[in-house]
Structure formats: C-alpha cells, structure tokens
Design a protein around this motif. Structure first.
Motif, mmCIF file in Angstrom:
data_model
loop_
_atom_site.group_PDB
_atom_site.id
_atom_site.type_symbol
_atom_site.label_atom_id
_atom_site.label_comp_id
_atom_site.label_asym_id
_atom_site.label_seq_id
_atom_site.Cartn_x
_atom_site.Cartn_y
_atom_site.Cartn_z
ATOM 1 N N ILE A 8 5.184 -8.477 -0.638
ATOM 2 C CA ILE A 8 5.780 -7.373 0.006
ATOM 3 C C ILE A 8 4.682 -6.783 1.122
ATOM 4 O O ILE A 8 4.974 -6.570 2.246
ATOM 5 C CB ILE A 8 5.859 -5.949 -1.014
ATOM 6 C CG1 ILE A 8 6.987 -6.363 -1.942
ATOM 7 C CG2 ILE A 8 5.966 -4.784 -0.181
ATOM 8 C CD1 ILE A 8 7.084 -5.370 -3.398
ATOM 9 N N GLU A 9 3.389 -6.784 0.577
ATOM 10 C CA GLU A 9 2.519 -6.794 1.705
ATOM 11 C C GLU A 9 2.507 -7.741 2.741
ATOM 12 O O GLU A 9 2.243 -7.447 3.807
ATOM 13 C CB GLU A 9 1.160 -6.836 1.001
ATOM 14 C CG GLU A 9 -0.135 -6.458 1.973
ATOM 15 C CD GLU A 9 -1.496 -6.378 1.114
ATOM 16 O OE1 GLU A 9 -2.451 -6.294 1.889
ATOM 17 O OE2 GLU A 9 -1.581 -6.636 -0.007
ATOM 18 N N VAL A 21 -1.901 -1.562 4.219
ATOM 19 C CA VAL A 21 -0.999 -1.644 2.993
ATOM 20 C C VAL A 21 -1.447 -1.473 1.948
ATOM 21 O O VAL A 21 -2.397 -2.283 1.404
ATOM 22 C CB VAL A 21 -0.071 -2.656 3.185
ATOM 23 C CG1 VAL A 21 1.072 -2.687 2.220
ATOM 24 C CG2 VAL A 21 0.700 -2.803 4.537
ATOM 25 N N THR A 22 -1.225 -0.566 0.961
ATOM 26 C CA THR A 22 -1.674 -0.424 -0.445
ATOM 27 C C THR A 22 -0.330 -0.465 -1.282
ATOM 28 O O THR A 22 0.537 0.388 -1.067
ATOM 29 C CB THR A 22 -2.409 0.886 -0.714
ATOM 30 O OG1 THR A 22 -3.516 0.867 0.129
ATOM 31 C CG2 THR A 22 -2.921 0.721 -2.204
ATOM 32 N N ALA A 34 4.992 1.383 -5.657
ATOM 33 C CA ALA A 34 4.902 2.385 -4.663
ATOM 34 C C ALA A 34 3.844 1.813 -3.446
ATOM 35 O O ALA A 34 3.174 0.846 -3.869
ATOM 36 C CB ALA A 34 4.016 3.533 -5.210
ATOM 37 N N ALA A 35 4.043 2.089 -2.281
ATOM 38 C CA ALA A 35 3.543 1.427 -1.249
ATOM 39 C C ALA A 35 3.086 2.564 -0.139
ATOM 40 O O ALA A 35 3.738 3.508 -0.001
ATOM 41 C CB ALA A 35 4.417 0.450 -0.121
ATOM 42 N N ALA A 68 12.997 -1.149 -6.334
ATOM 43 C CA ALA A 68 12.619 0.079 -5.958
ATOM 44 C C ALA A 68 11.172 0.229 -5.374
ATOM 45 O O ALA A 68 10.404 -0.389 -5.780
ATOM 46 C CB ALA A 68 12.382 1.216 -7.133
ATOM 47 N N LEU A 69 11.061 0.794 -4.224
ATOM 48 C CA LEU A 69 9.956 1.054 -3.598
ATOM 49 C C LEU A 69 9.687 2.457 -2.865
ATOM 50 O O LEU A 69 10.470 2.888 -1.905
ATOM 51 C CB LEU A 69 9.876 -0.026 -2.248
ATOM 52 C CG LEU A 69 8.492 0.118 -1.517
ATOM 53 C CD1 LEU A 69 7.401 -0.520 -2.224
ATOM 54 C CD2 LEU A 69 8.913 -0.878 -0.192
ATOM 55 N N ALA A 70 8.939 3.324 -3.519
ATOM 56 C CA ALA A 70 8.576 4.771 -2.917
ATOM 57 C C ALA A 70 7.455 4.230 -1.813
ATOM 58 O O ALA A 70 6.366 3.867 -2.131
ATOM 59 C CB ALA A 70 7.884 5.421 -4.252
#
Length: 78
Positions: A8-9, A21-22, A34-35, A68-70
């Motif tokens: 993802i990062e 990016v975290t 969560a990003a 899911a990605l918040a």
C-alpha cells in the motif's frame, strides 16, 4: 489475498512521490488499514480530491484485495 502495508505504501509513494505515508493495520487481519498521508500535492485540494488521488494510486485495489482503508490526508503544515 489481502494487500500488505508495504505494498500500500509503495503504491501511494509511486503515485505521490513526496508523500509521507504511515499505515496501521487496524484489525491485525491484513484487510483493514488506516493511512495517514501528508503531501504538498494535496495543498489547495478538497478532502474528496485528496482521497481520489490516493484511490487512483491504489490502482483499483480498493474493495478488492484491499477491503477497508481509513484515510487521513493533508498538506504539510506551512
């Protein structure tokens, strides 16, 4: 197969090179993340536009491999 945080990062940074990016795995299942993404390229854009940039970076994986990605997006503090 779920996406891992490293992928993802990497995808976000490839599309938004200056991004900080975290990524956090929210459920420990590799499926709910969560990003927090900070990028100068977000400056002057609405939250919706910022999120669209991130979704585009993920190349259609949202809702598929990535369940899911918040998102929390912002421009760097001035």
């Amino acid at each position: 197969m779920p996406m891992n945080a490293t992928d993802i990062e990497r995808m976000i940074k490839e599309a938004i090179p200056d991004a900080s990016v975290t990524i956090r795995d929210l459920a420990g299942d590799g499926d709910h993340y969560a990003a927090e993404i900070v990028s100068e390229s977000f400056r002057g854009k609405s939250r919706v536009q910022q999120h669209q940039m991130v979704y585009k970076a993920l190349q259609g994986n949202m809702g598929g491999e990535l369940h899911a990605l918040a998102l929390q997006t912002s421009a760097p503090a001035s």
